[in-house]
Design a protein around this motif. Structure first.
Motif, PDB file in Angstrom:
ATOM      1  N   ARG A  72       0.808  -1.212   0.000  1.00 60.47           N
ATOM      2  CA  ARG A  72       0.000   0.000   0.000  1.00 60.47           C
ATOM      3  C   ARG A  72       0.845   1.268   0.000  1.00 60.47           C
ATOM      4  O   ARG A  72       0.306   2.374  -0.083  1.00 60.47           O
ATOM      5  N   TYR A  73       2.167   1.121   0.115  1.00 59.60           N
ATOM      6  CA  TYR A  73       3.017   2.276   0.329  1.00 59.60           C
ATOM      7  C   TYR A  73       3.994   2.528  -0.809  1.00 59.60           C
ATOM      8  O   TYR A  73       4.668   1.600  -1.293  1.00 59.60           O
ATOM      9  N   SER A 133       6.579   3.681  -6.965  1.00 53.00           N
ATOM     10  CA  SER A 133       5.161   3.550  -6.638  1.00 53.00           C
ATOM     11  C   SER A 133       4.882   2.264  -5.869  1.00 53.00           C
ATOM     12  O   SER A 133       5.749   1.385  -5.747  1.00 53.00           O
ATOM     13  N   GLU A 134       3.661   2.142  -5.382  1.00 49.21           N
ATOM     14  CA  GLU A 134       3.272   1.017  -4.536  1.00 49.21           C
ATOM     15  C   GLU A 134       3.511  -0.326  -5.228  1.00 49.21           C
ATOM     16  O   GLU A 134       4.009  -1.270  -4.622  1.00 49.21           O
ATOM     17  N   HIS A 143       5.153   6.425   2.228  1.00 51.18           N
ATOM     18  CA  HIS A 143       3.900   7.159   2.334  1.00 51.18           C
ATOM     19  C   HIS A 143       2.844   6.388   1.551  1.00 51.18           C
ATOM     20  O   HIS A 143       3.164   5.779   0.516  1.00 51.18           O
ATOM     21  N   SER A 144       1.623   6.461   2.007  1.00 44.63           N
ATOM     22  CA  SER A 144       0.545   5.738   1.334  1.00 44.63           C
ATOM     23  C   SER A 144       0.128   6.410   0.025  1.00 44.63           C
ATOM     24  O   SER A 144      -0.674   5.850  -0.722  1.00 44.63           O
ATOM     25  N   ASN A 145       0.670   7.585  -0.252  1.00 41.26           N
ATOM     26  CA  ASN A 145       0.355   8.311  -1.485  1.00 41.26           C
ATOM     27  C   ASN A 145       1.651   8.668  -2.201  1.00 41.26           C
ATOM     28  O   ASN A 145       2.491   9.388  -1.661  1.00 41.26           O
ATOM     29  N   ASN A 190       2.285  10.735  -4.413  1.00 36.68           N
ATOM     30  CA  ASN A 190       2.480  12.164  -4.623  1.00 36.68           C
ATOM     31  C   ASN A 190       3.121  12.860  -3.423  1.00 36.68           C
ATOM     32  O   ASN A 190       3.597  13.983  -3.550  1.00 36.68           O
TER      33      ASN A 190
END
Length: 122
Positions: free
Chosen positions: A31-32, A52-53, A99-101, A103
């Motif tokens: 998820r991260y 990316s995740e 981070h979960s996002n 961006n």
């Protein structure tokens, strides 16, 4: 919570290679998004690369483009930073962060590792 542990740092001669690892535990790692940063004494922490995740999207800064590669194996809960053609200016403590996002991973990470020292010197 996500716990991050870096490894793989050390002393290497200019032109050499190192592979850093960032091992994660805790919540689902897939998820991260993950980023690598570096910091030298007296300077601000510098963003180096992110992924990316799922690993389909990655980015490295111009200063290391063509020399550093970020990758991940989610089955192993691990992100890597392959560093080739190392230069003295790459000397720093390297940190991974999550981070979960995607961006926001390069701006305001939610989780940090403790860092691993990379020293490039003859």
């Amino acid at each position: 919570q996500v716990q991050l542990v870096e490894s793989g740092g050390g002393l290497v001669q200019p032109g050499g290679s190192l592979r850093l690892s960032c091992a994660a535990s805790g919540r689902s790692f897939t998820r991260y998004a993950v980023a690598w940063f570096r910091q030298t004494p007296g300077k601000e922490r510098e963003f180096v690369a992110r992924i990316s995740e799922g690993g389909s999207t990655s980015y490295v800064i111009d200063a290391v483009k063509g020399r550093f590669t970020i990758s991940r194996i989610n089955a192993k809960n691990t992100v890597y930073l392959q560093m080739n053609s190392l230069k003295s200016e790459d000397t720093a403590v390297y940190y991974c962060a999550a981070h979960s996002n995607l961006n926001f991973v390069a701006i305001t990470p939610e989780y940090w590792g403790q860092g691993t020292q990379v020293t490039v010197s003859s």
